[in-house]
Every structure is written in C-alpha cells, then in structure tokens.
Design a protein around this motif. Structure first.
Motif, PDB file in Angstrom:
ATOM      1  N   UNK A 475      42.854  50.028  44.418  1.00 15.28           N
ATOM      2  CA  UNK A 475      41.669  50.575  45.089  1.00 15.28           C
ATOM      3  C   UNK A 475      40.443  49.756  44.686  1.00 15.28           C
ATOM      4  N   UNK A 476      39.376  49.964  45.419  1.00 17.71           N
ATOM      5  CA  UNK A 476      38.184  49.140  45.247  1.00 17.71           C
ATOM      6  C   UNK A 476      37.566  49.322  43.857  1.00 17.71           C
ATOM      7  N   UNK A 477      37.529  50.576  43.405  1.00 12.98           N
ATOM      8  CA  UNK A 477      36.886  50.875  42.124  1.00 12.98           C
ATOM      9  C   UNK A 477      37.590  50.150  40.962  1.00 12.98           C
ATOM     10  N   UNK A 478      38.905  50.125  41.007  1.00 14.55           N
ATOM     11  CA  UNK A 478      39.659  49.453  39.936  1.00 14.55           C
ATOM     12  C   UNK A 478      39.297  47.971  39.872  1.00 14.55           C
ATOM     13  N   UNK A 479      39.099  47.370  41.044  1.00 17.48           N
ATOM     14  CA  UNK A 479      38.701  45.959  41.094  1.00 17.48           C
ATOM     15  C   UNK A 479      37.307  45.744  40.515  1.00 17.48           C
ATOM     16  N   UNK A 480      36.406  46.660  40.825  1.00 17.91           N
ATOM     17  CA  UNK A 480      35.027  46.567  40.296  1.00 17.91           C
ATOM     18  C   UNK A 480      35.039  46.755  38.776  1.00 17.91           C
ATOM     19  N   UNK A 481      35.763  47.791  38.334  1.00 13.70           N
ATOM     20  CA  UNK A 481      35.876  48.044  36.886  1.00 13.70           C
ATOM     21  C   UNK A 481      36.467  46.843  36.162  1.00 13.70           C
ATOM     22  N   UNK A 482      37.484  46.242  36.765  1.00  9.08           N
ATOM     23  CA  UNK A 482      38.159  45.076  36.160  1.00  9.08           C
ATOM     24  C   UNK A 482      37.124  43.988  35.846  1.00  9.08           C
ATOM     25  N   UNK A 483      36.263  43.724  36.827  1.00 14.25           N
ATOM     26  CA  UNK A 483      35.265  42.663  36.650  1.00 14.25           C
ATOM     27  C   UNK A 483      34.190  43.091  35.652  1.00 14.25           C
ATOM     28  N   UNK A 484      33.744  44.348  35.760  1.00 16.00           N
ATOM     29  CA  UNK A 484      32.724  44.861  34.816  1.00 16.00           C
ATOM     30  C   UNK A 484      33.228  44.819  33.385  1.00 16.00           C
ATOM     31  N   UNK A 485      34.506  45.151  33.214  1.00 22.61           N
ATOM     32  CA  UNK A 485      35.089  45.199  31.860  1.00 22.61           C
ATOM     33  C   UNK A 485      35.520  43.826  31.350  1.00 22.61           C
ATOM     34  N   UNK A 486      35.330  42.800  32.192  1.00 19.51           N
ATOM     35  CA  UNK A 486      35.754  41.430  31.839  1.00 19.51           C
ATOM     36  C   UNK A 486      37.227  41.395  31.411  1.00 19.51           C
ATOM     37  N   UNK A 487      38.032  42.076  32.171  1.00 19.62           N
ATOM     38  CA  UNK A 487      39.474  42.106  31.903  1.00 19.62           C
ATOM     39  C   UNK A 487      40.091  40.740  32.215  1.00 19.62           C
ATOM     40  N   UNK A 488      41.217  40.355  31.584  1.00 17.35           N
ATOM     41  CA  UNK A 488      42.142  41.250  30.878  1.00 17.35           C
ATOM     42  C   UNK A 488      41.840  41.476  29.381  1.00 17.35           C
TER      43      UNK A 488
END
Ligand code: CA
Length: 497
Positions: A475-488
């Motif tokens: 989902x879109x939110x997971x993608x945004x969170x991924x970038x915000x959290x500087x994952x992995x």
C-alpha cells in the motif's frame, strides 16, 4: 514400455549393488551419481505443481491433521516422498510466488512486498521483465505450459502470464479472489453501475488468456475443472506439459460450499470449519486431476509437486503444529510448508525426506528434468536437488536458507543451516535454536553457542548486500514510511547486542 522399464530397473539395481560394495556413500564420484540418476529418471516428464495458498503445515492428513480430511492428497503423499523440512522463500504470497517463478530470493529483484490490490490500474508494476521465469525455460524446451488460478506477479500486459512463458492462463491476476460467482459478479455489477472507478480485484471477472469468462462454479471447483481440461488437451500432443495449478484456497475470504461444510460439522469454530471445507474442496479437485492423468495415460510420466506458498494464517482458521507462529513470521510456522513429490516408479513411495530444501530449488530441478536450457547468466539461489533427493542425500549441507521480511521500520530475519536456526524477530535480540531437537523454537541457545550464532548473523548480513530497494509496496503508506524510515537499516538488523 514395460519391458524397457524392467531392463532399466535391473540396470539400476545392478548399479546400486556396485555402489553398495563401496566402503562409503561419500566416496561415490559425481560421475557415478549422474549414471544412477540418468538410468533412474525418464526424460522430460510432465511437471504438475499444485500450490495451495496459506495452507498450514499441519492442515493436511499426511502432516498430522485429524479434523481436516484430505484423502486424495494423502494418497499421493503416501505414494510419494514427503518433505518434512521444506521452505518457501518468503512468509507471504507475492514474494514467495515471485521466487518460485524466478528462482531468486524476492529481495534481489525488488519484490519483497506484495503488489497492492488493483495494481494493474494504480501503480502498474510487476515482477521485473528482465527475469526469465521457469515457465519460459520449460516452454522453450518444448513444454506445453499452463497456469490455472492465482498469479499475483503483475496485472498489466507486460507482466501477464501469457507473455511470461505460459501458453494457457485461466484464473485471476491479483492476490486473491472471492469464491462464489453469483455473489462476486453481482457485487462487481452493482459497483460498476454505481460509477465506482476502482473495483476491488477480488470481485473482477475470471479470465482465460486475457478474455473475461462467465464462470459459474465455486472457484476451487472451476480451477480443478480447468486443470483437468488442460491435462486432457496437453496430453493429445506429443510434447510434455508443465501445469502450475495455483489454487487461491484456503486463502481468505473464508467461503466454502454447504456440501463441504456439512462434512466438518464436528468442528465447532466457524473459521476452522470453513477453512477445513475449503481445504477439502482442493482435495476433491485433486482426485479429479489424478483421474485425468490416469485416463490420459500421463500418470506414470508426471512429477507431482505439492506445497503451500507460505505458512497457515492462524487468525483465519489454519494451524501449523508443532511449528511456531504462522503466515508472515520468520519462525518456522511462517515459511516451512507441507510438501511432497509424487512420481510413480521413480520417486520412492512411503518415504520422508528430512533434509532441508527450498522452493528456490524447484527452478533448477525442473530445468534439469526437462533437459531445458537456462539462459546464460541467469542468477539462481537454489540448486538442482534431483539426484541427491533420489538417493536421500542432503542437498544443503552447510548451506544457509534465509527468510527476511520487512515490517514498519525494522526487519525480521531467520537463517537456517543444518540443525541450526538464528532468528531476529520483533526487534528482540538474536536467538539461536536447534530446530532438529526443538521444532517449536522454544529453547534459545544463543548464550551457549555464541560463535554459531555470530557466524550465521554475519553470513546473513553479507547476503543482505545482494538486496535491492523494493520496486513496490502493498500500500502507499508502507512505501512512504519505508522512505521516511530510511529502510532497510540493515546495520541495526544485523547488530548482535
Ligand atoms: Ca499465500
């Protein structure tokens, strides 16, 4: 045919006798192994993969289920060899299926998340077209290729099964589907008439090679029927077939036929009862598939591979006993799955294979059986297990089998090697289990064997360097969170303290 088989069998028995005269199995040269397997394995068999969706480890009779009955699967399992330590490459659907088709850990191709619902209309992404699917490899080797059921690897034209090596596709492109046509058709119609633009793909029409079909049967029955149809058609040609019978059962929504539910009236819990009836519907279909193989004269020339794409979802009626947790987890219940091989007169009947195997091994193993050419430079994470499997030898002695899933801001990891398993889950410290003695992963031995744990963690960290950024998120939110959290943020994942 029968006489020639007897000659082959006699030759094989003689080879085995000569082998047994050697002082140790370990001293058999690679050349000898090739001789044994070539004599034993007929060329270019049909390959039938029967995949279930979210089926629990202990939800089939051959793996100990007592409240669910699966007589037809059990008959095949008992007539073949059951894998007790079979792993898929990911603990949920899309990435596991991408790994089956590509022979690669999904993280290496940016497929470590599920595609979102309606991906064909929204993000328009799928599994990289740079990767050659096993279906293409087998198709190029002369196989009739078919997929019936769930795809989940991209819904746009460039990702469609028909351009990825499958001559025939009957099913749906998304991650799941409702089961009763009169219900999902009505819901789809109502939403369309109300002007809704994006209608959940679980309700979309079933398709056959890109064209909508007016399906009338309960979905699992429809897929079994089409499997029978494919086998009948393919067996009329001179070429062997590869059929990927990709049931979405018993994945949610929990929807079962009344006639099947009646058989499970003894199960009080409604979810479990419905789930049991859905598994039974698959088993009922498998009976028809076996009849079709026998009638068309293909039964003895077909390798049947049965397994689940990931562990059972316990909140949706599944069990994974005695394994810990279920779908989505890096504990054993998430990615160790029920599995068997059946091939009359070739695969040992009534046996168990207890060494570790991975669904990643299927790509090179199928290619070997088909004598198919794997494209030059194709990366593969698994091994051709066929020859060692027939001799009940370990294919993965000292090999690591990995599982890694990202969560919101961190990652869970498991590394299996021989009897050992290192686990990091839910941001807790790394743990170490001896899975051979402790299947339920209850006794953390990290303090007792710190060096074993350290080595596994270091190797997993090295493996993680082969990962690329996800190409999509569920989902879109997971993608945004991924970038915000500087994952992995793997530096944190592979920290030992
Ligand atoms: Ca699944």
């Amino acid at each position: 045919m029968k006489i020639s088989f007897k000659i082959k069998l006699l030759t094989y028995v003689s080879v085995l006798f000569i082998m047994s005269c050697k002082s140790s199995q370990d001293k058999i040269s690679n050349k000898d192994k090739t001789v044994v397997s070539k004599i034993q394995t007929p060329e270019k068999p049909n390959i039938l993969v029967i995949l279930c969706d979210d089926l629990g480890y202990s939800d089939v009779g051959f793996n100990g289920a007592t409240d669910i009955i699966t007589p037809n699967l059990d008959a095949l399992a008992n007539g073949g060899t059951v894998f007790t330590s079979a792993y898929v490459a990911h603990p949920f659907c899309g990435p596991s299926r991408a790994a089956l088709m590509t022979g690669l850990y999904p993280h290496k191709i940016g497929a470590q998340f599920n595609l979102p619902p309606n991906s064909g209309e929204t993000i328009k992404k799928g599994i990289s077209v740079e990767e050659t699917f096993i279906s293409k490899v087998l198709n190029n080797a002369g196989y009739n290729t078919g997929i019936i059921g769930k795809w989940h690897l991209g819904s746009n034209a460039e990702f469609h099964p028909n351009v990825r090596g499958f001559d025939d596709f009957f099913g749906f492109l998304g991650g799941g589907h409702n089961y009763f046509p009169e219900q999902y058709r009505q819901a789809y119609k109502n939403q369309k008439e109300s002007g809704k633009k994006l209608i959940w793909d679980y309700l979309h029409p079933i398709e056959h090679n890109g064209k909508d079909v007016e399906e009338t049967e309960y979905l699992t029955d429809a897929f079994s029927r089409e499997g029978v149809r494919f086998i009948k058609d393919a067996s009329k040609t001179k070429n062997p077939f590869f059929l990927y019978l990709s049931y979405n059962a018993p994945h949610t929504p929990l929807e079962a036929k009344e006639e099947d539910l009646k058989l499970f009236a003894h199960i009080k819990d409604k979810k479990r009862r419905t789930y049991a009836a859905m598994v039974y519907a698959v088993d009922r279909g498998v009976k028809e598939i076996v009849i079709a193989l026998k009638k068309s004269g293909q039964y003895e020339n077909t390798l049947i591979v049965f397994f689940s794409d990931n562990g059972g979802k316990t909140s949706a009626g599944a069990t994974n006993n005695p394994l810990k947790e279920g779908k989505g987890s890096v504990y054993e219940g998430g990615f160790r799955v029920p599995m068997f091989f059946h091939w009359k007169n070739v695969v040992s009947a009534g046996k168990k294979y207890d060494y570790n195997v991975s669904a990643l091994d299927l790509y090179p193993t199928f290619a070997r059986l088909a004598d198919a050419k794997i494209p030059e430079g194709k990366r593969l994470d698994g091994k051709n297990i066929w020859d060692n499997f027939l001799q009940n030898q370990d294919n993965h002695k000292n090999d690591n089998i990995y599982v890694l899933r990202h969560r919101n801001g961190f990652s869970d990891v498991g590394v299996r090697n021989n009897e050992w398993k290192a686990v990091k889950a839910y941001q807790q410290k790394w743990k170490l289990f001896n899975v051979d003695n402790d299947l339920g992963e209850t006794n953390d031995l990290s303090d007792k064997f710190p060096n074993i744990l350290k080595n596994l963690v270091v190797e997993a960290a090295t493996w993680s360097e082969s990962h690329i950024q996800p190409q999509f998120w569920h989902d879109e939110k997971t993608g945004i969170d991924w970038k915000d959290d500087k994952m992995p943020r793997f530096d944190k994942t592979f920290q030992l303290d």
